[in-house]
Design a protein around this motif. Structure first.
Motif, PDB file in Angstrom:
ATOM      1  N   LEU A  48      -0.470  -1.459 -10.647  1.00  0.00           N
ATOM      2  CA  LEU A  48      -1.480  -0.990  -9.698  1.00  0.00           C
ATOM      3  C   LEU A  48      -2.424  -2.142  -9.370  1.00  0.00           C
ATOM      4  O   LEU A  48      -2.747  -2.958 -10.235  1.00  0.00           O
ATOM      5  CB  LEU A  48      -2.279   0.153 -10.328  1.00  0.00           C
ATOM      6  CG  LEU A  48      -3.193   0.905  -9.359  1.00  0.00           C
ATOM      7  CD1 LEU A  48      -2.371   1.983  -8.628  1.00  0.00           C
ATOM      8  CD2 LEU A  48      -4.359   1.563 -10.088  1.00  0.00           C
ATOM      9  N   ASP A  49      -2.870  -2.201  -8.124  1.00  0.00           N
ATOM     10  CA  ASP A  49      -3.814  -3.230  -7.677  1.00  0.00           C
ATOM     11  C   ASP A  49      -5.095  -2.550  -7.197  1.00  0.00           C
ATOM     12  O   ASP A  49      -5.043  -1.653  -6.358  1.00  0.00           O
ATOM     13  CB  ASP A  49      -3.183  -4.034  -6.527  1.00  0.00           C
ATOM     14  CG  ASP A  49      -4.140  -5.050  -5.922  1.00  0.00           C
ATOM     15  OD1 ASP A  49      -3.979  -6.247  -6.226  1.00  0.00           O
ATOM     16  OD2 ASP A  49      -5.023  -4.652  -5.137  1.00  0.00           O
ATOM     17  N   VAL A  50      -6.232  -2.970  -7.743  1.00  0.00           N
ATOM     18  CA  VAL A  50      -7.519  -2.425  -7.279  1.00  0.00           C
ATOM     19  C   VAL A  50      -8.344  -3.554  -6.674  1.00  0.00           C
ATOM     20  O   VAL A  50      -8.046  -4.739  -6.879  1.00  0.00           O
ATOM     21  CB  VAL A  50      -8.319  -1.757  -8.426  1.00  0.00           C
ATOM     22  CG1 VAL A  50      -7.613  -0.514  -8.935  1.00  0.00           C
ATOM     23  CG2 VAL A  50      -8.601  -2.730  -9.545  1.00  0.00           C
TER      24      VAL A  50
ATOM     25  N   PRO B 256       0.813  -1.224   0.000  1.00  0.00           N
ATOM     26  CA  PRO B 256       0.000   0.000   0.000  1.00  0.00           C
ATOM     27  C   PRO B 256       0.847   1.276   0.000  1.00  0.00           C
ATOM     28  O   PRO B 256       0.286   2.362  -0.035  1.00  0.00           O
ATOM     29  CB  PRO B 256      -0.805  -0.102   1.305  1.00  0.00           C
ATOM     30  CG  PRO B 256      -0.207  -1.195   2.109  1.00  0.00           C
ATOM     31  CD  PRO B 256       0.838  -1.900   1.307  1.00  0.00           C
ATOM     32  N   PHE B 257       2.188   1.144   0.049  1.00  0.00           N
ATOM     33  CA  PHE B 257       3.036   2.328   0.226  1.00  0.00           C
ATOM     34  C   PHE B 257       3.816   2.661  -1.051  1.00  0.00           C
ATOM     35  O   PHE B 257       4.610   1.831  -1.525  1.00  0.00           O
ATOM     36  CB  PHE B 257       4.028   2.096   1.374  1.00  0.00           C
ATOM     37  CG  PHE B 257       3.357   1.652   2.641  1.00  0.00           C
ATOM     38  CD1 PHE B 257       2.431   2.478   3.271  1.00  0.00           C
ATOM     39  CD2 PHE B 257       3.624   0.410   3.196  1.00  0.00           C
ATOM     40  CE1 PHE B 257       1.793   2.072   4.436  1.00  0.00           C
ATOM     41  CE2 PHE B 257       3.001  -0.007   4.359  1.00  0.00           C
ATOM     42  CZ  PHE B 257       2.085   0.828   4.984  1.00  0.00           C
ATOM     43  N   PRO B 258       3.649   3.884  -1.596  1.00  0.00           N
ATOM     44  CA  PRO B 258       4.356   4.244  -2.831  1.00  0.00           C
ATOM     45  C   PRO B 258       5.872   4.114  -2.718  1.00  0.00           C
ATOM     46  O   PRO B 258       6.528   3.667  -3.671  1.00  0.00           O
ATOM     47  CB  PRO B 258       3.964   5.714  -3.063  1.00  0.00           C
ATOM     48  CG  PRO B 258       2.904   6.052  -2.107  1.00  0.00           C
ATOM     49  CD  PRO B 258       2.752   4.957  -1.117  1.00  0.00           C
ATOM     50  N   ALA B 259       6.434   4.466  -1.555  1.00  0.00           N
ATOM     51  CA  ALA B 259       7.900   4.413  -1.418  1.00  0.00           C
ATOM     52  C   ALA B 259       8.398   2.969  -1.508  1.00  0.00           C
ATOM     53  O   ALA B 259       9.486   2.701  -2.037  1.00  0.00           O
ATOM     54  CB  ALA B 259       8.328   5.040  -0.102  1.00  0.00           C
ATOM     55  N   VAL B 260       7.591   2.029  -1.004  1.00  0.00           N
ATOM     56  CA  VAL B 260       7.982   0.613  -1.086  1.00  0.00           C
ATOM     57  C   VAL B 260       7.845   0.128  -2.530  1.00  0.00           C
ATOM     58  O   VAL B 260       8.732  -0.558  -3.056  1.00  0.00           O
ATOM     59  CB  VAL B 260       7.118  -0.256  -0.134  1.00  0.00           C
ATOM     60  CG1 VAL B 260       7.489  -1.725  -0.265  1.00  0.00           C
ATOM     61  CG2 VAL B 260       7.275   0.210   1.308  1.00  0.00           C
ATOM     62  N   ALA B 261       6.735   0.513  -3.190  1.00  0.00           N
ATOM     63  CA  ALA B 261       6.518   0.074  -4.579  1.00  0.00           C
ATOM     64  C   ALA B 261       7.685   0.532  -5.455  1.00  0.00           C
ATOM     65  O   ALA B 261       8.245  -0.258  -6.241  1.00  0.00           O
ATOM     66  CB  ALA B 261       5.197   0.634  -5.110  1.00  0.00           C
ATOM     67  N   ALA B 262       8.077   1.797  -5.312  1.00  0.00           N
ATOM     68  CA  ALA B 262       9.175   2.323  -6.140  1.00  0.00           C
ATOM     69  C   ALA B 262      10.481   1.599  -5.808  1.00  0.00           C
ATOM     70  O   ALA B 262      11.262   1.258  -6.710  1.00  0.00           O
ATOM     71  CB  ALA B 262       9.319   3.830  -5.915  1.00  0.00           C
TER      72      ALA B 262
ATOM     73  N   VAL C 127       3.976  -3.191  -7.074  1.00  0.00           N
ATOM     74  CA  VAL C 127       2.551  -3.026  -7.376  1.00  0.00           C
ATOM     75  C   VAL C 127       1.915  -2.242  -6.224  1.00  0.00           C
ATOM     76  O   VAL C 127       1.898  -2.700  -5.081  1.00  0.00           O
ATOM     77  CB  VAL C 127       1.830  -4.387  -7.531  1.00  0.00           C
ATOM     78  CG1 VAL C 127       0.356  -4.173  -7.864  1.00  0.00           C
ATOM     79  CG2 VAL C 127       2.503  -5.231  -8.608  1.00  0.00           C
ATOM     80  N   LEU C 128       1.389  -1.058  -6.541  1.00  0.00           N
ATOM     81  CA  LEU C 128       0.786  -0.212  -5.520  1.00  0.00           C
ATOM     82  C   LEU C 128      -0.677  -0.596  -5.290  1.00  0.00           C
ATOM     83  O   LEU C 128      -1.469  -0.640  -6.236  1.00  0.00           O
ATOM     84  CB  LEU C 128       0.852   1.261  -5.949  1.00  0.00           C
ATOM     85  CG  LEU C 128       0.224   2.265  -4.966  1.00  0.00           C
ATOM     86  CD1 LEU C 128       1.064   2.372  -3.691  1.00  0.00           C
ATOM     87  CD2 LEU C 128       0.065   3.644  -5.610  1.00  0.00           C
ATOM     88  N   GLY C 129      -1.043  -0.885  -4.038  1.00  0.00           N
ATOM     89  CA  GLY C 129      -2.438  -1.164  -3.682  1.00  0.00           C
ATOM     90  C   GLY C 129      -3.222   0.142  -3.647  1.00  0.00           C
ATOM     91  O   GLY C 129      -2.841   1.075  -2.952  1.00  0.00           O
TER      92      GLY C 129
END
Ligand code: FMN
Length: 369
Positions: free
Chosen positions: A66-68, A20-26, A36-38
Protein backbone atom coordinates in the motif's frame (compact mmCIF):
# COMPACT_ATOMS: atom_id res chain seq x y z
CA UNK A 1 14.54 -10.58 -12.84
CA UNK A 2 15.44 -11.71 -9.33
CA UNK A 3 17.36 -9.74 -6.74
CA UNK A 4 17.89 -10.17 -3.00
CA UNK A 5 14.90 -7.91 -2.39
CA UNK A 6 12.53 -9.77 -4.71
CA UNK A 7 13.60 -13.05 -3.06
CA UNK A 8 12.99 -11.55 0.39
CA UNK A 9 9.46 -10.56 -0.67
CA UNK A 10 8.87 -13.86 -2.46
CA UNK A 11 8.16 -12.41 -5.90
CA UNK A 12 9.39 -13.71 -9.25
CA UNK A 13 10.35 -10.33 -10.73
CA UNK A 14 11.89 -7.32 -8.99
CA UNK A 15 9.26 -5.15 -10.67
CA UNK A 16 7.14 -3.04 -8.31
CA UNK A 17 4.03 -1.44 -9.75
CA UNK A 18 2.37 1.62 -8.24
CA UNK A 19 -1.27 2.02 -9.26
CA UNK A 20 -4.44 3.69 -7.99
CA UNK A 21 -6.49 0.75 -9.34
CA UNK A 22 -7.05 -2.45 -7.28
CA UNK A 23 -7.51 -4.59 -10.40
CA UNK A 24 -4.11 -3.47 -11.72
CA UNK A 25 -2.40 -4.00 -8.34
CA UNK A 26 -3.74 -7.57 -8.12
CA UNK A 27 -2.79 -8.29 -11.75
CA UNK A 28 0.78 -7.04 -11.20
CA UNK A 29 1.21 -9.37 -8.23
CA UNK A 30 -0.39 -12.29 -10.07
CA UNK A 31 2.01 -11.71 -13.00
CA UNK A 32 4.98 -12.18 -10.65
CA UNK A 33 5.67 -8.53 -9.79
CA UNK A 34 4.76 -6.63 -6.63
CA UNK A 35 1.53 -4.59 -6.84
CA UNK A 36 1.27 -1.47 -4.69
CA UNK A 37 -2.14 0.19 -4.31
CA UNK A 38 -2.14 4.01 -4.06
CA UNK A 39 -4.41 4.94 -1.14
CA UNK A 40 -4.56 8.72 -1.53
CA UNK A 41 -8.04 8.79 -3.06
CA UNK A 42 -9.57 6.57 -0.36
CA UNK A 43 -11.06 9.23 1.87
CA UNK A 44 -14.61 7.87 2.34
CA UNK A 45 -15.11 5.37 5.18
CA UNK A 46 -15.31 1.77 4.00
CA UNK A 47 -13.84 2.32 0.51
CA UNK A 48 -10.35 1.10 1.31
CA UNK A 49 -11.68 -1.99 3.15
CA UNK A 50 -13.85 -2.81 0.10
CA UNK A 51 -10.92 -2.62 -2.32
CA UNK A 52 -8.43 -4.42 -0.06
CA UNK A 53 -11.02 -7.21 0.33
CA UNK A 54 -11.25 -7.30 -3.47
CA UNK A 55 -7.47 -7.53 -3.83
CA UNK A 56 -7.31 -10.30 -1.21
CA UNK A 57 -9.88 -12.25 -3.23
CA UNK A 58 -8.05 -11.75 -6.56
CA UNK A 59 -4.35 -11.83 -5.78
CA UNK A 60 -3.98 -15.63 -5.58
CA UNK A 61 -2.09 -15.36 -2.29
CA UNK A 62 0.67 -13.26 -3.87
CA UNK A 63 2.21 -10.38 -1.86
CA UNK A 64 1.17 -6.76 -2.35
CA UNK A 65 1.57 -3.37 -0.67
CA UNK A 66 0.00 0.00 0.00
CA UNK A 67 1.18 3.55 -0.76
CA UNK A 68 0.06 6.52 1.34
CA UNK A 69 0.78 10.22 1.00
CA UNK A 70 1.98 11.56 4.35
CA UNK A 71 3.55 14.99 3.85
CA UNK A 72 6.78 15.49 5.80
CA UNK A 73 5.42 18.78 7.20
CA UNK A 74 2.78 18.13 9.82
CA UNK A 75 -0.34 20.33 9.83
CA UNK A 76 -2.06 19.91 13.22
CA UNK A 77 -5.75 20.51 13.84
CA UNK A 78 -6.45 22.02 10.41
CA UNK A 79 -9.62 20.93 8.61
CA UNK A 80 -10.39 21.03 4.92
CA UNK A 81 -12.72 24.00 5.64
CA UNK A 82 -9.84 25.94 7.27
CA UNK A 83 -7.70 25.35 4.19
CA UNK A 84 -10.60 26.28 1.92
CA UNK A 85 -10.91 29.68 3.66
CA UNK A 86 -7.28 30.48 2.79
CA UNK A 87 -7.87 30.40 -0.99
CA UNK A 88 -7.81 33.93 -2.51
CA UNK A 89 -10.95 35.05 -4.36
CA UNK A 90 -8.92 35.95 -7.47
CA UNK A 91 -7.81 32.34 -7.83
CA UNK A 92 -11.38 31.07 -7.55
CA UNK A 93 -12.36 33.56 -10.22
CA UNK A 94 -9.56 32.34 -12.51
CA UNK A 95 -10.85 28.75 -12.21
CA UNK A 96 -14.42 29.92 -12.89
CA UNK A 97 -13.38 31.95 -15.96
CA UNK A 98 -11.19 29.18 -17.39
CA UNK A 99 -13.95 26.57 -17.05
CA UNK A 100 -16.48 28.99 -18.55
CA UNK A 101 -14.17 29.69 -21.51
CA UNK A 102 -14.26 25.99 -22.40
CA UNK A 103 -17.97 25.57 -21.58
CA UNK A 104 -17.33 22.98 -18.85
CA UNK A 105 -20.72 22.00 -17.33
CA UNK A 106 -21.35 21.99 -13.58
CA UNK A 107 -21.54 18.71 -11.63
CA UNK A 108 -25.09 17.49 -11.02
CA UNK A 109 -26.98 18.81 -7.98
CA UNK A 110 -25.61 17.12 -4.84
CA UNK A 111 -22.84 15.36 -6.78
CA UNK A 112 -19.56 15.66 -4.89
CA UNK A 113 -16.20 16.01 -6.53
CA UNK A 114 -14.55 12.59 -6.68
CA UNK A 115 -11.18 14.17 -6.17
CA UNK A 116 -10.35 15.39 -2.64
CA UNK A 117 -7.12 16.56 -1.09
CA UNK A 118 -7.79 15.11 2.33
CA UNK A 119 -5.81 11.97 1.45
CA UNK A 120 -2.73 14.18 1.78
CA UNK A 121 -3.47 14.96 5.39
CA UNK A 122 -1.67 12.91 7.99
CA UNK A 123 -4.80 12.12 10.00
CA UNK A 124 -6.44 10.61 6.89
CA UNK A 125 -3.34 8.63 5.97
CA UNK A 126 -3.25 7.32 9.56
CA UNK A 127 -6.87 6.13 9.25
CA UNK A 128 -5.95 4.42 5.98
CA UNK A 129 -3.10 2.65 7.76
CA UNK A 130 -5.35 1.56 10.64
CA UNK A 131 -7.38 -0.22 7.96
CA UNK A 132 -4.42 -1.55 5.96
CA UNK A 133 -2.58 -3.05 8.95
CA UNK A 134 -5.52 -5.46 9.36
CA UNK A 135 -4.65 -6.90 5.93
CA UNK A 136 -1.54 -8.97 5.12
CA UNK A 137 0.23 -6.13 3.27
CA UNK A 138 3.98 -6.76 2.88
CA UNK A 139 5.08 -3.22 2.04
CA UNK A 140 4.09 0.28 3.03
CA UNK A 141 5.34 3.14 0.86
CA UNK A 142 5.14 6.86 1.55
CA UNK A 143 5.16 9.45 -1.20
CA UNK A 144 6.10 12.79 0.31
CA UNK A 145 8.82 12.27 2.89
CA UNK A 146 9.78 9.77 5.59
CA UNK A 147 6.85 8.22 7.46
CA UNK A 148 6.69 9.16 11.19
CA UNK A 149 8.70 6.91 13.58
CA UNK A 150 5.59 5.37 15.20
CA UNK A 151 4.28 4.28 11.78
CA UNK A 152 7.65 2.73 10.88
CA UNK A 153 7.60 0.89 14.23
CA UNK A 154 4.01 -0.35 13.72
CA UNK A 155 4.91 -1.60 10.24
CA UNK A 156 8.02 -3.39 11.49
CA UNK A 157 6.09 -5.05 14.36
CA UNK A 158 3.88 -6.61 11.67
CA UNK A 159 6.80 -7.60 9.42
CA UNK A 160 5.82 -4.94 6.86
CA UNK A 161 8.74 -3.37 4.96
CA UNK A 162 8.69 0.43 4.70
CA UNK A 163 9.65 2.29 1.53
CA UNK A 164 9.80 6.02 0.79
CA UNK A 165 10.20 7.95 -2.44
CA UNK A 166 13.23 10.22 -2.82
CA UNK A 167 14.19 12.67 -5.55
CA UNK A 168 17.74 13.31 -4.29
CA UNK A 169 20.52 11.60 -2.35
CA UNK A 170 19.89 14.02 0.54
CA UNK A 171 16.24 12.89 0.80
CA UNK A 172 17.33 9.29 0.57
CA UNK A 173 19.75 9.68 3.51
CA UNK A 174 16.95 11.26 5.56
CA UNK A 175 14.76 8.23 4.85
CA UNK A 176 17.57 5.85 5.85
CA UNK A 177 18.08 7.79 9.10
CA UNK A 178 14.31 7.50 9.73
CA UNK A 179 14.66 3.70 9.79
CA UNK A 180 13.02 2.81 6.50
CA UNK A 181 13.93 -0.37 4.60
CA UNK A 182 13.77 0.57 0.91
CA UNK A 183 14.36 3.83 -0.97
CA UNK A 184 12.49 4.46 -4.22
CA UNK A 185 14.76 6.79 -6.21
CA UNK A 186 12.35 8.68 -8.41
CA UNK A 187 13.81 10.67 -11.28
CA UNK A 188 12.68 13.78 -13.14
CA UNK A 189 11.08 11.75 -15.95
CA UNK A 190 8.51 10.17 -13.63
CA UNK A 191 4.78 10.74 -13.53
CA UNK A 192 3.51 12.46 -10.39
CA UNK A 193 5.56 14.54 -7.94
CA UNK A 194 9.18 14.63 -9.06
CA UNK A 195 12.44 16.36 -8.30
CA UNK A 196 14.86 17.78 -10.86
CA UNK A 197 17.42 14.98 -11.16
CA UNK A 198 17.05 12.48 -14.00
CA UNK A 199 16.99 8.74 -13.22
CA UNK A 200 20.31 8.05 -14.99
CA UNK A 201 22.07 10.35 -12.53
CA UNK A 202 19.85 9.82 -9.50
CA UNK A 203 19.82 6.01 -9.27
CA UNK A 204 23.58 5.46 -8.77
CA UNK A 205 23.79 8.52 -6.49
CA UNK A 206 21.08 7.15 -4.20
CA UNK A 207 22.49 3.60 -4.33
CA UNK A 208 25.83 4.93 -3.08
CA UNK A 209 24.25 7.28 -0.54
CA UNK A 210 22.24 4.63 1.32
CA UNK A 211 24.32 1.49 0.68
CA UNK A 212 23.56 -1.27 1.78
CA UNK A 213 19.86 -0.30 1.85
CA UNK A 214 18.04 -1.60 -1.25
CA UNK A 215 17.04 1.01 -3.84
CA UNK A 216 14.27 0.77 -6.43
CA UNK A 217 14.74 2.86 -9.57
CA UNK A 218 11.67 4.84 -10.65
CA UNK A 219 10.98 7.29 -13.43
CA UNK A 220 11.00 6.65 -17.16
CA UNK A 221 10.99 2.85 -17.01
CA UNK A 222 8.69 1.04 -19.41
CA UNK A 223 10.82 -1.63 -21.09
CA UNK A 224 12.96 -4.60 -20.07
CA UNK A 225 16.01 -2.83 -21.51
CA UNK A 226 15.41 0.03 -19.10
CA UNK A 227 15.03 -2.45 -16.23
CA UNK A 228 18.40 -3.99 -17.15
CA UNK A 229 19.93 -0.49 -17.15
CA UNK A 230 18.47 0.30 -13.70
CA UNK A 231 19.78 -2.96 -12.24
CA UNK A 232 23.18 -2.27 -13.84
CA UNK A 233 23.19 1.07 -12.00
CA UNK A 234 22.88 -0.78 -8.70
CA UNK A 235 19.11 -0.81 -8.10
CA UNK A 236 17.59 -3.93 -6.49
CA UNK A 237 14.45 -3.51 -8.53
CA UNK A 238 12.30 -1.04 -10.42
CA UNK A 239 9.15 0.88 -9.50
CA UNK A 240 6.81 1.66 -12.41
CA UNK A 241 3.75 3.92 -12.31
CA UNK A 242 2.82 5.31 -15.71
CA UNK A 243 2.83 2.17 -17.85
CA UNK A 244 -0.13 0.66 -16.00
CA UNK A 245 -2.44 3.56 -16.92
CA UNK A 246 -3.09 2.13 -20.38
CA UNK A 247 -3.47 -1.50 -19.31
CA UNK A 248 -6.77 -3.25 -19.88
CA UNK A 249 -7.27 -3.58 -16.11
CA UNK A 250 -6.96 0.18 -15.46
CA UNK A 251 -10.13 2.10 -14.75
CA UNK A 252 -9.47 5.63 -16.02
CA UNK A 253 -13.23 6.11 -16.54
CA UNK A 254 -12.53 8.12 -19.69
CA UNK A 255 -11.90 6.67 -23.11
CA UNK A 256 -10.92 10.18 -24.26
CA UNK A 257 -8.11 10.23 -21.68
CA UNK A 258 -6.92 6.77 -22.72
CA UNK A 259 -6.85 7.98 -26.35
CA UNK A 260 -4.80 11.03 -25.32
CA UNK A 261 -2.30 8.85 -23.45
CA UNK A 262 -1.94 6.45 -26.40
CA UNK A 263 -1.34 9.36 -28.79
CA UNK A 264 1.06 11.34 -26.55
CA UNK A 265 4.80 11.42 -27.25
CA UNK A 266 7.59 11.60 -24.68
CA UNK A 267 7.66 15.40 -25.07
CA UNK A 268 3.97 15.86 -24.27
CA UNK A 269 4.26 16.02 -20.47
CA UNK A 270 5.08 18.96 -18.24
CA UNK A 271 6.28 19.27 -14.64
CA UNK A 272 3.66 21.66 -13.32
CA UNK A 273 2.29 22.84 -9.97
CA UNK A 274 -1.21 23.09 -11.48
CA UNK A 275 -2.57 19.91 -9.87
CA UNK A 276 -1.31 19.97 -6.29
CA UNK A 277 0.88 23.03 -5.74
CA UNK A 278 4.06 20.93 -5.85
CA UNK A 279 5.80 20.12 -9.17
CA UNK A 280 4.15 16.99 -10.59
CA UNK A 281 4.68 15.57 -14.07
CA UNK A 282 1.47 15.24 -16.06
CA UNK A 283 0.12 15.45 -19.58
CA UNK A 284 0.57 18.96 -20.89
CA UNK A 285 -2.88 20.43 -21.60
CA UNK A 286 -4.48 23.83 -22.09
CA UNK A 287 -5.32 23.59 -18.35
CA UNK A 288 -1.64 23.28 -17.31
CA UNK A 289 -0.72 25.96 -19.87
CA UNK A 290 -3.29 28.34 -18.33
CA UNK A 291 -1.80 27.85 -14.85
CA UNK A 292 1.77 28.14 -16.05
CA UNK A 293 1.11 31.24 -18.22
CA UNK A 294 2.98 34.41 -17.24
CA UNK A 295 -0.27 36.42 -17.20
CA UNK A 296 -2.13 33.90 -14.99
CA UNK A 297 -2.50 34.21 -11.19
CA UNK A 298 0.16 31.55 -10.55
CA UNK A 299 -0.43 28.41 -8.49
CA UNK A 300 -0.99 28.25 -4.73
CA UNK A 301 1.14 26.14 -2.35
CA UNK A 302 0.12 22.59 -1.38
CA UNK A 303 -2.54 21.84 -0.15
CA UNK A 304 -4.39 25.00 -1.30
CA UNK A 305 -3.94 24.38 -5.03
CA UNK A 306 -5.28 20.82 -4.81
CA UNK A 307 -8.34 21.98 -2.95
CA UNK A 308 -8.86 24.90 -5.36
CA UNK A 309 -8.84 22.73 -8.49
CA UNK A 310 -10.44 19.53 -7.11
CA UNK A 311 -13.94 20.23 -8.36
CA UNK A 312 -12.69 21.65 -11.68
CA UNK A 313 -10.62 18.50 -12.33
CA UNK A 314 -13.66 16.32 -11.60
CA UNK A 315 -15.77 18.35 -14.02
CA UNK A 316 -13.13 18.24 -16.77
CA UNK A 317 -12.85 14.46 -16.34
CA UNK A 318 -16.57 13.79 -16.11
CA UNK A 319 -17.41 15.76 -19.25
CA UNK A 320 -14.17 14.74 -21.05
CA UNK A 321 -13.26 18.32 -22.06
CA UNK A 322 -10.54 17.27 -24.46
CA UNK A 323 -8.19 20.33 -24.46
CA UNK A 324 -8.16 20.41 -20.64
CA UNK A 325 -8.21 16.66 -19.95
CA UNK A 326 -5.04 15.34 -18.32
CA UNK A 327 -3.54 13.02 -15.71
CA UNK A 328 -0.23 12.58 -13.94
CA UNK A 329 1.98 10.57 -16.30
CA UNK A 330 5.71 10.38 -17.01
CA UNK A 331 7.77 10.81 -20.15
CA UNK A 332 7.46 7.07 -20.77
CA UNK A 333 3.98 7.90 -22.11
CA UNK A 334 5.72 8.05 -25.50
CA UNK A 335 6.01 4.23 -25.41
CA UNK A 336 2.46 3.63 -24.20
CA UNK A 337 0.92 3.11 -27.62
CA UNK A 338 -1.63 0.34 -27.17
CA UNK A 339 -3.94 -1.06 -24.52
CA UNK A 340 -2.62 -4.38 -23.23
CA UNK A 341 -3.28 -6.59 -20.24
CA UNK A 342 -0.86 -6.41 -17.30
CA UNK A 343 0.40 -9.95 -18.06
CA UNK A 344 1.26 -8.90 -21.63
CA UNK A 345 3.22 -5.94 -20.24
CA UNK A 346 5.18 -8.33 -18.03
CA UNK A 347 5.86 -10.70 -20.96
CA UNK A 348 7.25 -7.74 -22.89
CA UNK A 349 9.36 -6.59 -19.91
CA UNK A 350 10.92 -10.01 -19.39
CA UNK A 351 11.67 -10.47 -23.12
CA UNK A 352 13.25 -7.01 -23.33
CA UNK A 353 15.30 -7.68 -20.20
CA UNK A 354 16.66 -10.93 -21.64
CA UNK A 355 17.56 -9.22 -24.93
CA UNK A 356 19.40 -6.44 -23.08
CA UNK A 357 21.34 -8.89 -20.92
CA UNK A 358 22.28 -10.97 -24.01
CA UNK A 359 23.46 -7.86 -25.81
CA UNK A 360 25.61 -6.70 -22.90
CA UNK A 361 26.99 -10.22 -22.49
CA UNK A 362 27.95 -10.29 -26.18
CA UNK A 363 29.62 -6.89 -25.86
CA UNK A 364 31.49 -8.15 -22.81
CA UNK A 365 32.56 -11.24 -24.78
CA UNK A 366 30.53 -13.68 -22.63
CA UNK A 367 28.01 -16.23 -23.86
CA UNK A 368 24.29 -15.30 -23.67
CA UNK A 369 21.81 -15.94 -20.82
C1 FMN B 1 -1.30 8.62 -12.18
C2 FMN B 1 -0.16 8.60 -11.18
C3 FMN B 1 -0.44 8.84 -9.83
C4 FMN B 1 0.59 8.80 -8.90
N1 FMN B 1 0.29 8.96 -7.57
C5 FMN B 1 1.22 8.67 -6.64
C6 FMN B 1 0.87 8.57 -5.25
O1 FMN B 1 -0.29 8.80 -4.85
N2 FMN B 1 1.85 8.21 -4.38
C7 FMN B 1 3.13 7.91 -4.80
O2 FMN B 1 3.96 7.52 -3.96
N3 FMN B 1 3.49 8.03 -6.08
C8 FMN B 1 2.56 8.37 -7.01
N4 FMN B 1 2.92 8.40 -8.35
C9 FMN B 1 4.33 8.14 -8.72
C10 FMN B 1 4.58 6.64 -8.85
O3 FMN B 1 4.58 6.03 -7.56
C11 FMN B 1 5.93 6.32 -9.48
O4 FMN B 1 6.98 6.73 -8.63
C12 FMN B 1 6.15 6.95 -10.85
O5 FMN B 1 5.01 6.79 -11.64
C13 FMN B 1 7.36 6.29 -11.51
O6 FMN B 1 7.71 6.88 -12.72
P1 FMN B 1 7.01 6.50 -14.12
O7 FMN B 1 5.74 7.28 -14.10
O8 FMN B 1 7.97 6.99 -15.13
O9 FMN B 1 6.81 5.02 -14.14
C14 FMN B 1 1.93 8.52 -9.31
C15 FMN B 1 2.20 8.31 -10.66
C16 FMN B 1 1.18 8.36 -11.61
C17 FMN B 1 1.52 8.13 -13.05
Amino acid sequence: MQTELSKQLGVEHAVFGFTPFPAVAAAISRAGGFGVLGAVRYTAPGDLERDLDWIEAHVDGKPYGLDVVMPAKKVEGVTEADVEAMIPAAHREFVRETLAKYGVPELAEGEVSGWRITGWMEQVARRQLDVAFDYPIRLLANALGSPPADIVARAHERGVLVAALAGSARHARKHRDGGIDIVVAQGYEAGGHTGEIASMVLTPEVVEAVDPLPVLAAGGIGSGQQIAAALALGAQGVWLGSVWLTTAEADLRSSALTRKLLAAGSGDTVRSRALTGKPARQLRTEWTDAWDAADGPGTLPMPLQGLLVAEAVSRIQKYEIDPLLGTPVGQIVGRMNDVRGVQAVFDDLTRGFERAVDRVNRIAGRSGT
